[in-house]
Scaffold this active site. Structure first.
Site, PDB file in Angstrom:
ATOM      1  N   HIS A 217      52.816  69.777  30.809  1.00 35.16           N
ATOM      2  CA  HIS A 217      54.088  69.126  31.095  1.00 35.16           C
ATOM      3  C   HIS A 217      54.918  70.012  32.012  1.00 35.16           C
ATOM      4  O   HIS A 217      54.604  71.182  32.237  1.00 35.16           O
ATOM      5  CB  HIS A 217      54.862  68.872  29.797  1.00 35.16           C
ATOM      6  CG  HIS A 217      55.322  70.128  29.112  1.00 35.16           C
ATOM      7  ND1 HIS A 217      54.454  70.975  28.433  1.00 35.16           N
ATOM      8  CD2 HIS A 217      56.559  70.700  29.018  1.00 35.16           C
ATOM      9  CE1 HIS A 217      55.129  71.996  27.955  1.00 35.16           C
ATOM     10  NE2 HIS A 217      56.403  71.868  28.296  1.00 35.16           N
ATOM     11  N   ASP A 219      59.211  70.969  32.415  1.00 39.01           N
ATOM     12  CA  ASP A 219      60.487  70.820  31.719  1.00 39.01           C
ATOM     13  C   ASP A 219      61.435  69.984  32.571  1.00 39.01           C
ATOM     14  O   ASP A 219      61.382  70.034  33.802  1.00 39.01           O
ATOM     15  CB  ASP A 219      61.119  72.186  31.450  1.00 39.01           C
ATOM     16  CG  ASP A 219      60.342  72.977  30.400  1.00 39.01           C
ATOM     17  OD1 ASP A 219      59.508  72.377  29.693  1.00 39.01           O
ATOM     18  OD2 ASP A 219      60.577  74.200  30.293  1.00 39.01           O
ATOM     19  N   HIS A 273      53.020  73.666  32.644  1.00 40.01           N
ATOM     20  CA  HIS A 273      52.582  74.638  31.650  1.00 40.01           C
ATOM     21  C   HIS A 273      52.127  73.914  30.393  1.00 40.01           C
ATOM     22  O   HIS A 273      52.323  72.701  30.242  1.00 40.01           O
ATOM     23  CB  HIS A 273      53.686  75.653  31.346  1.00 40.01           C
ATOM     24  CG  HIS A 273      55.015  75.064  30.991  1.00 40.01           C
ATOM     25  ND1 HIS A 273      55.826  74.401  31.894  1.00 40.01           N
ATOM     26  CD2 HIS A 273      55.704  75.040  29.815  1.00 40.01           C
ATOM     27  CE1 HIS A 273      56.935  74.001  31.304  1.00 40.01           C
ATOM     28  NE2 HIS A 273      56.882  74.365  30.033  1.00 40.01           N
ATOM     29  N   ARG A 283      51.983  80.858  15.910  1.00 46.98           N
ATOM     30  CA  ARG A 283      52.751  81.361  17.043  1.00 46.98           C
ATOM     31  C   ARG A 283      54.173  80.811  16.958  1.00 46.98           C
ATOM     32  O   ARG A 283      54.373  79.634  16.650  1.00 46.98           O
ATOM     33  CB  ARG A 283      52.117  80.929  18.370  1.00 46.98           C
ATOM     34  CG  ARG A 283      52.889  81.396  19.610  1.00 46.98           C
ATOM     35  CD  ARG A 283      52.147  81.024  20.888  1.00 46.98           C
ATOM     36  NE  ARG A 283      52.845  81.493  22.068  1.00 46.98           N
ATOM     37  CZ  ARG A 283      53.737  80.770  22.759  1.00 46.98           C
ATOM     38  NH1 ARG A 283      54.013  79.541  22.360  1.00 46.98           N
ATOM     39  NH2 ARG A 283      54.343  81.260  23.818  1.00 46.98           N
TER      40      ARG A 283
END
Length: 335
Positions: A217, A219, A273, A283
Site C-alpha cells: 500500500h 499512505d 511498502h 512485532r
C-alpha cells in the site's frame, strides 16, 4: 513455530490459525507480493540537527523514504510508549474492545478505517494480520476512561504527538523550500490538528511466507513517521525490488504519502511498502500520520483540485466497492 503466549489477547480470527484451523489469509498473487525482499543499508539517513536540503531532495525524489537521526524525541519517551503499548495489547481481545472507546478505537484485520476510527467491513479474503489502536491526537482531551494504564498511555501520547508534530512541520517546511512552493498556498498543506497515531501489533505467525501483516500500500498522508521495535518486517519498494528495512535503535522512519506526491506535482513519490510477519516474534510499531488542514485545496498540475476529505471519501468508496484503494489515479488529469 515457538509457543504462542497469551492467545486470548489475539482477535478470534488470529487465534484460529494457532489452533490449527485453516483460514483464507487473503493473499494477493501479484508478483510484488511473492517477491523476496533483500536487506539493504542504502536507505538515506538524514540528520535533523544539520539537515541537508540537497540530501533531503534526493531522498524524496529517489526514495520517498528516509531515516532521521538526532531527532530530539526523548529515547525514554519512545521506550515507555512501546512498553505501554505491549502492556495494552496483552489484555484480552474482549477487554481491549471495552477499553478503547471514542475518540480512540481498537481495530484488527484491516488498516482501512472510517474517519471515526471504525474498521471498514472486510471479507475473509482481505484479512491483514495486524491489530491496532487508532488515536486522533487533537481529541485526546475528550477521552474519559479512568483506567490507570490508559491514563498514563494518553499522557505519553500527548507528549509524543507534540514532538512528532514539531518534526513533521519542520521537515515539510524544508520540502516546501526545495519545491519552491508558494508559502501562502502551502501553509495549510500540513496541519498539526490532523495528526493521529496508530499503534500496531503483528502476531508471530508460522505462515510468514503466505500471510502479510499489511499488504502492499501507500499512505494517504502528507508524511508518516514510524517508530518501530527491533523485530524486522517493514519492506519498501525501490526500483521494482523489495528492500528489508533493518530496525536501527533510536531512529525514526519518514515516508512520504499520497498528499505529498500530489503537492509536489509527482516530483516526490508516495512510497509503496508492506509488512511481513515473523514466525518467532511479535512485532510492535507506532506511526504518526499528518494531513492537510481541513478544507485545504491541493493545487497541482498533475491532478484536479481536491481536498483530503475528497480523497478520503473516494478511497473509502473504492475499498467498499472494489476491495482496494485506487488512490491518486482517481484525481489525475488526463493527458
Amino acid at each position: 513455530m515457538s509457543e504462542v503466549r497469551n492467545l486470548k489477547s489475539y482477535p478470534p480470527v488470529f487465534r484460529q490459525q494457532y489452533t490449527g484451523i485453516q483460514q483464507n489469509t487473503g493473499l494477493d498473487d501479484t508478483p510484488t507480493q511473492i517477491q523476496e525482499a533483500v536487506d539493504d543499508d542504502a536507505i538515506p539517513v538524514l540528520d535533523f540537527q544539520c539537515l541537508n536540503l540537497g540530501k533531503l531532495r534526493e531522498a524524496c525524489e529517489d526514495w520517498g523514504f528516509f531515516r532521521l537521526v538526532n531527532h530530539g524525541v526523548p529515547l525514554t519517551l519512545m521506550s515507555q510508549l512501546r512498553d505501554h503499548a505491549r502492556n495494552l495489547f496483552s489484555h484480552t481481545f474482549e477487554s481491549k474492545q471495552e477499553l478503547f472507546t471514542k475518540p480512540m478505537s481498537y481495530f484488527w484485520g484491516t488498516t482501512a478505517l472510517t474517519p471515526t476510527g471504525a474498521a471498514l467491513s472486510i471479507g475473509s479474503q482481505n484479512i491483514n494480520w495486524v491489530e491496532g489502536f487508532n488515536i486522533p491526537l487533537s481529541q485526546l482531551s475528550q477521552f474519559q476512561n479512568e483506567n490507570e494504564t490508559l491514563v498514563s498511555f494518553r499522557i505519553l501520547l500527548e507528549e509524543y504527538g507534540s514532538h512528532l508534530a514539531r518534526l513533521a512541520t519542520a521537515i515539510f517546511g524544508a520540502m516546501a523550500e526545495n519545491l519552491h512552493l508558494d508559502p501562502e498556498l502551502s501553509k495549510n498543506y500540513i496541519s498539526e490538528s490532523t495528526g493521529f497515531v496508530r499503534v500496531y501489533r503483528y502476531p508471530q505467525c508460522s505462515m510468514e511466507n503466505e500471510a502479510w501483516g499489511i499488504n502492499v500500500h501507500t499512505d494517504s498522508s502528507v508524511l508518516s513517521v514510524l517508530n518501530q521495535d527491533q523485530v524486522a518486517g517493514l519492506q519498501v519498494l525501490k526500483d521494482d525490488n523489495w528492500l528489508q528495512v533493518k530496525p536501527i535503535p533510536d531512529t525514526l522512519i519518514f515516508n512520504l504519502g499520497d498528499m505529498m506526491q500530489a503537492i509536489s506535482d509527482d516530483k516526490y513519490k508516495s512510497v509503496k511498502h508492506r509488512v511481513k510477519l515473523n514466525k518467532e516474534k511479535e512485532r510492535f510499531s507506532i506511526c504518526y500520520f499528518v494531513f492537510p488542514a481541513e478544507g485545504s485545496v491541493i493545487q497541482s498540475s498533475k491532478y484536479r483540485p481536491f481536498t483530503y476529505s475528497d480523497f478520503q471519501a473516494q478511497v473509502q468508496q473504492d475499498v467498499k466497492t472494489l476491495g482496494f484503494k485506487v488512490g491518486l489515479e482517481r484525481f489525475r488529469v488526463a493527458g
